[in-house]
Design an enzyme around this catalytic site. Structure first.
Site, PDB file in Angstrom:
ATOM      1  N   HIS A  97       0.840  -1.199   0.000  1.00 49.64           N
ATOM      2  CA  HIS A  97       0.000   0.000   0.000  1.00 49.64           C
ATOM      3  C   HIS A  97       0.875   1.249   0.000  1.00 49.64           C
ATOM      4  CE1 HIS A  97      -2.881   3.028   1.325  1.00 49.64           C
ATOM      5  NE2 HIS A  97      -3.825   2.204   0.902  1.00 49.64           N
ATOM      6  N   GLU A 169      -4.332   1.848  -6.979  1.00 48.56           N
ATOM      7  CA  GLU A 169      -4.768   2.910  -6.081  1.00 48.56           C
ATOM      8  C   GLU A 169      -3.884   4.143  -6.298  1.00 48.56           C
ATOM      9  OE1 GLU A 169      -6.749   1.170  -2.212  1.00 48.56           O
ATOM     10  OE2 GLU A 169      -4.584   0.890  -2.152  1.00 48.56           O
ATOM     11  N   GLY A 175      -7.368   8.600   0.734  1.00 50.24           N
ATOM     12  CA  GLY A 175      -7.430   9.383   1.963  1.00 50.24           C
ATOM     13  C   GLY A 175      -8.605  10.343   2.015  1.00 50.24           C
ATOM     14  N   SER A 213     -10.771   6.486  -2.950  1.00 48.50           N
ATOM     15  CA  SER A 213     -11.994   7.282  -2.758  1.00 48.50           C
ATOM     16  C   SER A 213     -13.193   6.688  -3.487  1.00 48.50           C
ATOM     17  CB  SER A 213     -11.760   8.733  -3.178  1.00 48.50           C
ATOM     18  OG  SER A 213     -10.780   9.346  -2.362  1.00 48.50           O
TER      19      SER A 213
END
Length: 257
Positions: A97, A169, A175, A213
């Site tokens: 990640h 991502e 975030g 998101s």
């Protein structure tokens, strides 16, 4: 047999044991995830992993860990080994990640070691890749994610490719203040990733999920993209109601009912 569309969430560094137990219990007996066209998954923090695995053991959902070391054991204080993850009952391990890369200095080479260790211990690696805003601005977004994918899969045996998941991502989309990628942009990047990845011995493509998101407003448009194999959801699915609402909308958008 229909290749399932993946829908899942990572809770990151959130939820106490009681909160995790409530969430997992809310997913028990949900008919939505018994639809073979859908594969649901949740990735709790390690403190709750064993409990969530036990709670969902007889459910069709998969459960994963958020990270692990590549070594089976040793003097790696604070780390979690592949056998420990497996011992909890997990099916998946999230690797690479962007927060791990940025805050904990994880390199592509380290992620490759973890991917091979996961496969060696019967875990399905969910490999996260994505470009920064600066890399996007400089026009090297596709080059960046393809490099990350290729290094992560270096020396992975052909027969293991059907156990791999990729999660695209974009860092700028992740975030609380992230901006989701448009469906057009996500489709463009996903096409590049698919073109660069090897196919499995069965001739199928490695699933590539979109994360960044994802929410109730954009999930349907993303789910209709043929290049997108699933959605990896963040805060919009940190409550079970959110995960279920998105999954329901995905089924309607992707499959028409």
């Amino acid at each position: 047999m229909t290749t399932p569309f993946w829908v899942g969430t990572s809770w990151k560094m959130n939820k106490t044991l009681d909160e995790a137990a409530h969430y997992a219990q809310a997913l028990r007996g949900v008919d939505l995830f018994r639809d073979e066209r859908l594969q649901g998954f949740v990735i709790p923090p390690f403190t709750a992993l064993h409990h969530v695995c036990q709670t969902l053991a007889d459910e069709p959902l998969m459960v994963g860990a958020q990270n692990m070391h590549w070594a089976e054991r040793g003097a790696f204080t604070g780390e979690i080994s592949p056998p420990m993850v497996k011992d909890c009952g997990a099916d998946i391990v999230e690797l690479g990640h962007s927060e791990r890369r940025e805050y904990f200095n994880e390199t592509d080479a380290a992620i490759n070691l973890k991917v091979k260790a996961a496969l060696a211990h019967g875990l399905r690696p969910l490999i996260c890749v994505g470009e920064t805003a600066e890399e996007k601005r400089l026009g090297v977004a596709a080059d960046t994610v393809i490099r990350q994918c290729r290094i992560a899969l270096s020396d992975v045996a052909d027969e293991d490719l059907d156990k791999v998941l990729i999660a695209y991502e974009p860092v700028w989309a992740i975030g609380e203040h992230g901006t989701p990628a448009t469906a057009d942009y996500a489709g463009w990047i996903h096409r590049h990733i698919h073109e660069a990845l090897p196919t499995t011995p069965q001739g199928t493509s490695i699933p590539v999920l979109y994360g960044g998101s994802v929410n109730l407003d954009n999930c349907a448009a993303l789910a209709t993209l043929p290049e997108v194999s699933g959605l990896f959801i963040g805060r919009s699915a940190w409550q079970p109601e959110g995960l279920l609402a998105i999954a329901e909308r995905v089924v309607t958008a992707r499959f028409g009912n």
